[in-house]
Design an enzyme around this catalytic site. Structure first.
Site, PDB file in Angstrom:
ATOM      1  N   HIS A 116       0.820  -1.218   0.000  1.00  0.00           N
ATOM      2  CA  HIS A 116       0.000   0.000   0.000  1.00  0.00           C
ATOM      3  C   HIS A 116       0.849   1.261   0.000  1.00  0.00           C
ATOM      4  CE1 HIS A 116      -3.749  -2.309   1.693  1.00  0.00           C
ATOM      5  NE2 HIS A 116      -3.558  -2.509   0.398  1.00  0.00           N
ATOM      6  N   ASN A 209      -3.374 -12.476  15.509  1.00  0.00           N
ATOM      7  CA  ASN A 209      -4.149 -11.229  15.587  1.00  0.00           C
ATOM      8  C   ASN A 209      -4.659 -11.056  17.017  1.00  0.00           C
ATOM      9  OD1 ASN A 209      -5.008  -9.098  13.743  1.00  0.00           O
ATOM     10  ND2 ASN A 209      -7.090  -9.639  14.345  1.00  0.00           N
TER      11      ASN A 209
HETATM   12  C1  BJW Z   1      -3.583  -6.400  16.755  1.00  0.00           C
HETATM   13  C2  BJW Z   1      -3.048  -5.610  17.747  1.00  0.00           C
HETATM   14  C3  BJW Z   1      -1.937  -6.124  18.378  1.00  0.00           C
HETATM   15  C4  BJW Z   1      -4.693  -4.569  17.037  1.00  0.00           C
HETATM   16  N1  BJW Z   1      -1.450  -7.297  17.999  1.00  0.00           N
HETATM   17  N2  BJW Z   1      -3.090  -7.570  16.409  1.00  0.00           N
HETATM   18  C5  BJW Z   1     -16.519  -1.744  -3.512  1.00  0.00           C
HETATM   19  C6  BJW Z   1     -16.285  -0.444  -3.945  1.00  0.00           C
HETATM   20  C7  BJW Z   1     -14.982   0.055  -4.167  1.00  0.00           C
HETATM   21  C8  BJW Z   1     -13.898  -0.752  -3.976  1.00  0.00           C
HETATM   22  C9  BJW Z   1     -14.123  -2.032  -3.543  1.00  0.00           C
HETATM   23  C10 BJW Z   1     -15.403  -2.523  -3.308  1.00  0.00           C
HETATM   24  N3  BJW Z   1     -15.298  -3.813  -2.910  1.00  0.00           N
HETATM   25  C11 BJW Z   1     -13.989  -4.116  -2.859  1.00  0.00           C
HETATM   26  C12 BJW Z   1     -13.271  -3.057  -3.254  1.00  0.00           C
HETATM   27  C13 BJW Z   1     -11.796  -2.991  -3.337  1.00  0.00           C
HETATM   28  C14 BJW Z   1     -11.211  -2.190  -2.195  1.00  0.00           C
HETATM   29  C15 BJW Z   1     -11.706  -2.769  -0.874  1.00  0.00           C
HETATM   30  O1  BJW Z   1     -11.196  -3.763  -0.379  1.00  0.00           O
HETATM   31  N4  BJW Z   1     -12.699  -2.143  -0.243  1.00  0.00           N
HETATM   32  C16 BJW Z   1     -13.292  -2.668   0.999  1.00  0.00           C
HETATM   33  C17 BJW Z   1     -13.303  -1.589   2.072  1.00  0.00           C
HETATM   34  C18 BJW Z   1     -14.643  -3.217   0.668  1.00  0.00           C
HETATM   35  N5  BJW Z   1      -9.772  -2.322  -2.328  1.00  0.00           N
HETATM   36  C19 BJW Z   1      -9.091  -1.507  -3.089  1.00  0.00           C
HETATM   37  O2  BJW Z   1      -9.586  -0.556  -3.649  1.00  0.00           O
HETATM   38  C20 BJW Z   1      -7.627  -1.839  -3.258  1.00  0.00           C
HETATM   39  N6  BJW Z   1      -7.304  -1.917  -4.637  1.00  0.00           N
HETATM   40  C21 BJW Z   1      -7.851  -2.864  -5.429  1.00  0.00           C
HETATM   41  O3  BJW Z   1      -8.632  -3.697  -5.005  1.00  0.00           O
HETATM   42  O4  BJW Z   1      -7.384  -2.825  -6.720  1.00  0.00           O
HETATM   43  C22 BJW Z   1      -7.968  -3.728  -7.656  1.00  0.00           C
HETATM   44  C23 BJW Z   1      -7.324  -5.076  -7.659  1.00  0.00           C
HETATM   45  C24 BJW Z   1      -7.951  -6.118  -8.295  1.00  0.00           C
HETATM   46  C25 BJW Z   1      -7.355  -7.377  -8.319  1.00  0.00           C
HETATM   47  C26 BJW Z   1      -6.126  -7.577  -7.729  1.00  0.00           C
HETATM   48  C27 BJW Z   1      -5.497  -6.528  -7.143  1.00  0.00           C
HETATM   49  C28 BJW Z   1      -6.089  -5.289  -7.112  1.00  0.00           C
HETATM   50  C29 BJW Z   1      -6.752  -0.769  -2.614  1.00  0.00           C
HETATM   51  C30 BJW Z   1      -6.887  -0.763  -1.133  1.00  0.00           C
HETATM   52  C31 BJW Z   1      -6.080   0.381  -0.540  1.00  0.00           C
HETATM   53  C32 BJW Z   1      -6.201   0.422   0.963  1.00  0.00           C
HETATM   54  N7  BJW Z   1      -5.572   1.580   1.441  1.00  0.00           N
HETATM   55  C33 BJW Z   1      -5.510   1.810   2.906  1.00  0.00           C
HETATM   56  C34 BJW Z   1      -4.993   3.230   3.120  1.00  0.00           C
HETATM   57  C35 BJW Z   1      -3.498   3.304   2.758  1.00  0.00           C
HETATM   58  C36 BJW Z   1      -2.907   4.624   3.073  1.00  0.00           C
HETATM   59  C37 BJW Z   1      -3.088   5.017   4.526  1.00  0.00           C
HETATM   60  O5  BJW Z   1      -2.611   4.322   5.451  1.00  0.00           O
HETATM   61  O6  BJW Z   1      -3.707   6.054   4.748  1.00  0.00           O
HETATM   62  O7  BJW Z   1      -4.673   0.827   3.520  1.00  0.00           O
HETATM   63  S1  BJW Z   1      -7.078   1.543   3.738  1.00  0.00           S
HETATM   64  C38 BJW Z   1      -6.387   0.866   5.207  1.00  0.00           C
HETATM   65  O8  BJW Z   1      -6.872  -0.506   5.371  1.00  0.00           O
HETATM   66  C39 BJW Z   1      -4.879   0.775   4.950  1.00  0.00           C
HETATM   67  C40 BJW Z   1      -4.568  -0.590   5.481  1.00  0.00           C
HETATM   68  O9  BJW Z   1      -3.358  -1.080   4.919  1.00  0.00           O
HETATM   69  C41 BJW Z   1      -5.788  -1.394   5.105  1.00  0.00           C
HETATM   70  C42 BJW Z   1      -5.939  -2.661   5.895  1.00  0.00           C
HETATM   71  O10 BJW Z   1      -6.163  -2.399   7.255  1.00  0.00           O
HETATM   72  P1  BJW Z   1      -5.546  -3.356   8.358  1.00  0.00           P
HETATM   73  O11 BJW Z   1      -4.081  -3.291   8.318  1.00  0.00           O
HETATM   74  O12 BJW Z   1      -6.145  -4.689   8.269  1.00  0.00           O
HETATM   75  O13 BJW Z   1      -6.011  -2.585   9.703  1.00  0.00           O
HETATM   76  P2  BJW Z   1      -7.374  -2.738  10.536  1.00  0.00           P
HETATM   77  O14 BJW Z   1      -7.459  -1.575  11.439  1.00  0.00           O
HETATM   78  O15 BJW Z   1      -8.507  -3.014   9.671  1.00  0.00           O
HETATM   79  O16 BJW Z   1      -7.135  -4.066  11.410  1.00  0.00           O
HETATM   80  C43 BJW Z   1      -6.140  -4.106  12.430  1.00  0.00           C
HETATM   81  C44 BJW Z   1      -6.182  -5.491  13.063  1.00  0.00           C
HETATM   82  O17 BJW Z   1      -5.105  -5.570  13.982  1.00  0.00           O
HETATM   83  C45 BJW Z   1      -7.470  -5.782  13.846  1.00  0.00           C
HETATM   84  O18 BJW Z   1      -7.989  -7.059  13.445  1.00  0.00           O
HETATM   85  C46 BJW Z   1      -7.026  -5.825  15.297  1.00  0.00           C
HETATM   86  O19 BJW Z   1      -7.712  -6.799  16.080  1.00  0.00           O
HETATM   87  C47 BJW Z   1      -5.572  -6.190  15.162  1.00  0.00           C
HETATM   88  N8  BJW Z   1      -4.735  -5.690  16.254  1.00  0.00           N
HETATM   89  N9  BJW Z   1      -3.852  -4.451  17.854  1.00  0.00           N
HETATM   90  C48 BJW Z   1      -2.110  -7.999  17.012  1.00  0.00           C
HETATM   91  N10 BJW Z   1      -1.369  -5.420  19.374  1.00  0.00           N
END
Ligand code: BJW
Length: 243
Positions: A116, A209
Site C-alpha cells: 500500500h 491477531n
Molecule cells: C492487533 C493488535 C496487536 C490490534 N497485535 N493484532 C466496492 C467499492 C470500491 C472498492 C471495492 C469494493 N469492494 C472491494 C473493493 C476494493 C477495495 C476494498 O477492499 N474495499 C473494501 C473496504 C470493501 N480495495 C481496493 O480498492 C484496493 N485496490 C484494489 O482492489 O485494486 C484492484 C485489484 C484487483 C485485483 C487484484 C489486485 C487489485 C486498494 C486498497 C487500498 C487500501 N488503502 C488503505 C490506506 C493506505 C494509506 C493510509 O494508510 O492512509 O490501507 S485503507 C487501510 O486498510 C490501509 C490498510 O493497509 C488497510 C488494511 O487495514 P488493516 O491493516 O487490516 O487494519 P485494521 O485496522 O482493519 O485491522 C487491524 C487489526 O489488527 C485488527 O484485526 C485488530 O484486532 C488487530 N490488532 N492491535 C495484534 N497489538
C-alpha cells in the site's frame, strides 16, 4: 535441506497489517478509536478526495508523517522478530506489509514489499518520479524532478488504486509452504484474499491477531493476543528454538 537461492520462491510469506504497529503507538484503522473513527476514509483515502480537497488530504498525511519522524515511534518486538526470521532463514522469508509506516524497514526487514505504498515517499502525478519525502507536502510544493508545483502526493495506495507488486505477491503466495497474517482485519482486498490464494495452493496458514478476524475460519491455526508476545514466540517455533 539445501538453502534457497536468492531467486527462488520464499517458503514463508508473512502479511502484516496495522495491528503489528499498534504496540509501537500507531493507531489501527477499524478498531474503536482508530483512524476511521477520526476521519471518513472517503475524505482522505481515495483519488477523488485528493482531487476534491488536496489541502485536507495533505494535512491528514502530514500529521501522520510527522508522528513517524518525531522520534516517538519505534519498531517493536514483533517487527524485530520477523526481521530476525528473515536473517536466519535467509532467502526463505518474504514480508508483505499493508502498512505505510517504516517500522519494518527500521527493524531491517529484507526482503519487504510495501503493497500500500510508503508514507515517507512522494510521487509526482505529472512526471511519475518517486522519491523519499520526510517533510510536509502542500499544494504549492514543487516537484524536484519536473519543477511543477502542486503535483506531488503521498506515495500510498488509496481505495480504487492498484496495490504494488501484485504479480510478485501472487507468485509468492502460490509457491509458499507457510502463510502467516499478523495484525490485519482482512477487511480490505486484495490482501484479505491472500489466505485463500495461499491455502488453495497448499500452504499451512496461520493467523496472529489480537482477536478473531473475518478471515479466521480460513486459517489452519489462529493465535489471538498481542503481536509483541505472539510473533516472537511463533518465530522461535519456526526457527526450531521451542515447542
Ligand atoms: C492487533 C493488535 C496487536 C490490534 N497485535 N493484532 C466496492 C467499492 C470500491 C472498492 C471495492 C469494493 N469492494 C472491494 C473493493 C476494493 C477495495 C476494498 O477492499 N474495499 C473494501 C473496504 C470493501 N480495495 C481496493 O480498492 C484496493 N485496490 C484494489 O482492489 O485494486 C484492484 C485489484 C484487483 C485485483 C487484484 C489486485 C487489485 C486498494 C486498497 C487500498 C487500501 N488503502 C488503505 C490506506 C493506505 C494509506 C493510509 O494508510 O492512509 O490501507 S485503507 C487501510 O486498510 C490501509 C490498510 O493497509 C488497510 C488494511 O487495514 P488493516 O491493516 O487490516 O487494519 P485494521 O485496522 O482493519 O485491522 C487491524 C487489526 O489488527 C485488527 O484485526 C485488530 O484486532 C488487530 N490488532 N492491535 C495484534 N497489538
Amino acid at each position: 535441506m539445501a538453502p534457497m537461492t536468492a531467486k527462488a520462491s520464499p517458503r514463508i510469506v508473512v502479511l502484516t497489517g496495522a495491528g503489528i504497529s499498534r504496540e509501537s503507538g500507531l493507531a489501527t484503522f477499524r478498531e474503536p478509536g482508530g483512524v476511521w473513527d477520526r476521519v471518513n476514509l472517503e475524505d482522505v483515502a481515495t483519488p477523488e478526495a485528493f482531487r476534491r480537497d488536496p489541502d485536507f488530504v495533505h494535512s491528514f498525511y502530514n500529521a501522520r508523517r510527522a508522528q513517524l519522524t518525531d522520534g516517538s515511534v519505534r519498531p517493536n518486538a514483533a517487527h524485530t522478530a520477523l526481521a530476525r526470521l528473515a536473517r536466519e532463514r535467509h532467502g526463505e522469508v518474504l514480508v508483505i506489509t499493508q502498512n505505510i509506516d517504516d517500522l519494518h524497514d527500521r527493524a531491517g526487514q529484507d526482503p519487504l514489499i510495501h503493497m500500500h505504498g510508503e508514507l515517507l515517499r512522494a510521487i509526482c502525478t505529472a512526471c511519475r518520479e518517486r522519491r523519499a519525502w520526510h517533510g510536509e507536502l502542500t499544494t504549492e510544493t514543487p516537484c524536484p524532478a519536473c519543477g511543477t508545483a502542486g503535483t506531488l502526493r503521498p506515495d500510498v495506495v488509496w481505495f480504487g488504486e492498484m496495490p504494488l507488486d501484485v504479480e510478485r505477491i501472487l507468485a509468492a503466495l502460490h509457491a509458499c509452504e507457510t502463510f502467516v497474517a499478523v495484525g490485519t482485519s482482512a477487511a480490505v482486498q486484495p490482501a484479505a484474499s491472500f489466505v485463500h490464494e495461499a491455502r488453495s495452493a497448499g500452504a499451512r496458514c496461520v493467523e496472529v491477531n489480537l482477536e478473531p478476524s473475518e478471515a479466521t475460519p480460513a486459517f489452519h491455526d489462529a493465535r489471538h493476543g498481542p503481536a509483541t508476545e505472539l510473533v516472537p514466540t511463533f518465530v522461535a517455533e519456526l526457527l526450531g528454538e521451542r515447542g
